[in-house]
Design an enzyme around this catalytic site. Structure first.
Site, PDB file in Angstrom:
ATOM      1  N   SER A 179       0.830  -1.208   0.000  1.00 31.80           N
ATOM      2  CA  SER A 179       0.000   0.000   0.000  1.00 31.80           C
ATOM      3  C   SER A 179       0.864   1.257   0.000  1.00 31.80           C
ATOM      4  O   SER A 179       1.997   1.264   0.475  1.00 31.80           O
ATOM      5  CB  SER A 179      -0.916   0.029   1.225  1.00 31.80           C
ATOM      6  OG  SER A 179      -1.755  -1.093   1.262  1.00 31.80           O
TER       7      SER A 179
HETATM    8  N1  SAH Z   1      -0.951  -4.877   4.021  1.00 31.78           N
HETATM    9  C1  SAH Z   1      -0.163  -5.128   2.830  1.00 31.78           C
HETATM   10  C2  SAH Z   1      -0.834  -4.647   1.563  1.00 31.78           C
HETATM   11  C3  SAH Z   1      -1.661  -5.686   1.098  1.00 31.78           C
HETATM   12  S1  SAH Z   1      -2.392  -5.673  -0.499  1.00 31.78           S
HETATM   13  C4  SAH Z   1       1.230  -4.579   2.923  1.00 31.78           C
HETATM   14  O1  SAH Z   1       1.544  -3.888   3.909  1.00 31.78           O
HETATM   15  O2  SAH Z   1       2.039  -4.846   2.026  1.00 31.78           O
HETATM   16  C5  SAH Z   1      -3.758  -6.732  -0.076  1.00 31.78           C
HETATM   17  C6  SAH Z   1      -3.387  -8.137   0.308  1.00 31.78           C
HETATM   18  O3  SAH Z   1      -4.582  -8.785   0.717  1.00 31.78           O
HETATM   19  C7  SAH Z   1      -2.817  -8.957  -0.846  1.00 31.78           C
HETATM   20  O4  SAH Z   1      -1.607  -9.526  -0.461  1.00 31.78           O
HETATM   21  C8  SAH Z   1      -3.894 -10.009  -1.078  1.00 31.78           C
HETATM   22  O5  SAH Z   1      -3.387 -11.249  -1.524  1.00 31.78           O
HETATM   23  C9  SAH Z   1      -4.514 -10.123   0.303  1.00 31.78           C
HETATM   24  N2  SAH Z   1      -5.862 -10.707   0.314  1.00 31.78           N
HETATM   25  C10 SAH Z   1      -6.864 -10.540  -0.583  1.00 31.78           C
HETATM   26  N3  SAH Z   1      -7.955 -11.237  -0.235  1.00 31.78           N
HETATM   27  C11 SAH Z   1      -7.647 -11.876   0.930  1.00 31.78           C
HETATM   28  C12 SAH Z   1      -8.361 -12.776   1.789  1.00 31.78           C
HETATM   29  N4  SAH Z   1      -9.608 -13.169   1.532  1.00 31.78           N
HETATM   30  N5  SAH Z   1      -7.728 -13.229   2.902  1.00 31.78           N
HETATM   31  C13 SAH Z   1      -6.445 -12.858   3.179  1.00 31.78           C
HETATM   32  N6  SAH Z   1      -5.717 -12.022   2.390  1.00 31.78           N
HETATM   33  C14 SAH Z   1      -6.310 -11.536   1.280  1.00 31.78           C
END
Ligand code: SAH
Length: 219
Positions: A67
Site C-alpha cells: 500500500s
Molecule cells: N498490508 C499489505 C498490503 C496488502 S495488499 C502490505 O503492507 O504490504 C492486499 C493483500 O490482501 C494482498 O496480499 C492479497 O493477496 C490479500 N488478500 C486478498 N484477499 C484476501 C483474503 N480473503 N484473505 C487474506 N488475504 C487476502
C-alpha cells in the site's frame, strides 16, 4: 542503532517521506515515528530506494501491491493503536503494515491468501527482528480463536464487512477497512461502543486490490 538492512541514505529519504505525510494531514506521532523506523525498501523486491520512499503503492509478488505510505498511515491512525493492543490484519501482502503495527508495540495476527506472500512476509519480518503471528488462509472469517481484538485492519477492498469479523472486536475496539467495489472504496471505521453497539464513520476514497475468496497455494 541502524539495522544492517537500513542505511543513512534510506533514513534520509524516509524522513522526507514522513514530513510529507505530516503535511498531508497525518497527526498521530506514534504512527509517523513507527513509519520512520521501518525500512520500507526491505519489503519490496526491487529495493530501489527511489521507489520505496515515494508516496506510492508498488507491485509485490502474486500481482499484489504494498500500500501507499499515506494509506498505511491513515489506516493505522484510524485504528488508534496502543502498546500491547491485539490487532488482526487481513491481507499481509509484503508484511510492511504488520511491521508498522509491531513497531508500535501491538501484538499482531495477520492473514494472507497467497502462499508465496505468506512465506515471504515472514522472512522479511524475521530479518528485521519483528515478531508477528502469520496465518495462511482466507481472512473473511477472521481468527476467532485468538480474539477478541482491540483492532481489525483489512488491507484489501471488501464489498461488505462480515458480521463474523465485527464479532471478533473487543468493546471499544475498531475495525478499519476500504469498503466498496473494484474501482474505489470508502475508508470505513466501525467501532464497538460500551453497549456493544457499532458506530460507523467514513474517511475518504481509496483504491485497493480486491479481497478475494479462497487461497492460492502455488509456491
Ligand atoms: N498490508 C499489505 C498490503 C496488502 S495488499 C502490505 O503492507 O504490504 C492486499 C493483500 O490482501 C494482498 O496480499 C492479497 O493477496 C490479500 N488478500 C486478498 N484477499 C484476501 C483474503 N480473503 N484473505 C487474506 N488475504 C487476502
Amino acid at each position: 542503532m541502524i539495522s544492517e538492512y537500513d542505511s543513512f541514505l534510506a533514513r534520509g529519504k524516509r524522513q522526507k517521506l514522513i514530513d510529507s505525510l505530516r503535511t498531508k494531514g497525518i497527526k498521530d506521532e506514534n504512527v509517523l515515528e513507527a513509519m520512520n523506523r521501518v525500512p520500507r525498501h526491505v519489503f519490496m523486491d526491487n529495493a530501489f530506494l527511489h521507489h520505496a520512499y515515494q508516496d506510492k503503492a508498488f507491485p509485490i509478488s502474486s500481482g499484489q501491491t504494498i500500500s501507499q505510505p499515506y494509506t498505511v498511515a491513515i489506516q493505522t491512525e484510524l485504528l488508534n493503536v496502543k502498546k500491547r493492543d491485539k490487532i488482526l490484519e487481513i491481507g499481509t501482502g509484503s508484511g510492511y503494515q504488520a511491521a508498522i503495527l509491531v513497531e508500535m508495540g501491538a501484538r499482531v495476527y495477520t492473514i494472507e491468501r497467497y502462499k508465496e506472500l505468506y512465506n515471504k512476509a515472514q522472512k522479511t519480518l524475521a530479518k528485521l527482528g519483528y515478531n508477528a503471528h502469520f496465518f495462511f488462509g482466507d481472512g473473511h472469517k477472521g481468527k476467532s480463536q485468538y480474539g477478541p481484538y482491540d483492532g481489525i485492519l483489512i488491507t484489501a477492498a471488501i464489498k461488505e464487512i462480515p458480521q463474523e469479523l465485527l464479532d471478533q472486536l473487543k468493546i471499544g475496539g475498531c475495525l478499519v477497512a476500504p469498503v466498496g467495489g473494484y474501482h474505489s472504496q470508502v475508508m470505513t471505521r466501525i467501532c464497538k461502543d460500551e453497549n456493544g453497539e457499532f458506530k460507523e464513520t467514513q474517511h475518504g476514497l481509496f483504491v485497493f486490490v480486491p479481497m478475494l475468496w479462497g487461497t492460492v497455494n502455488d509456491k
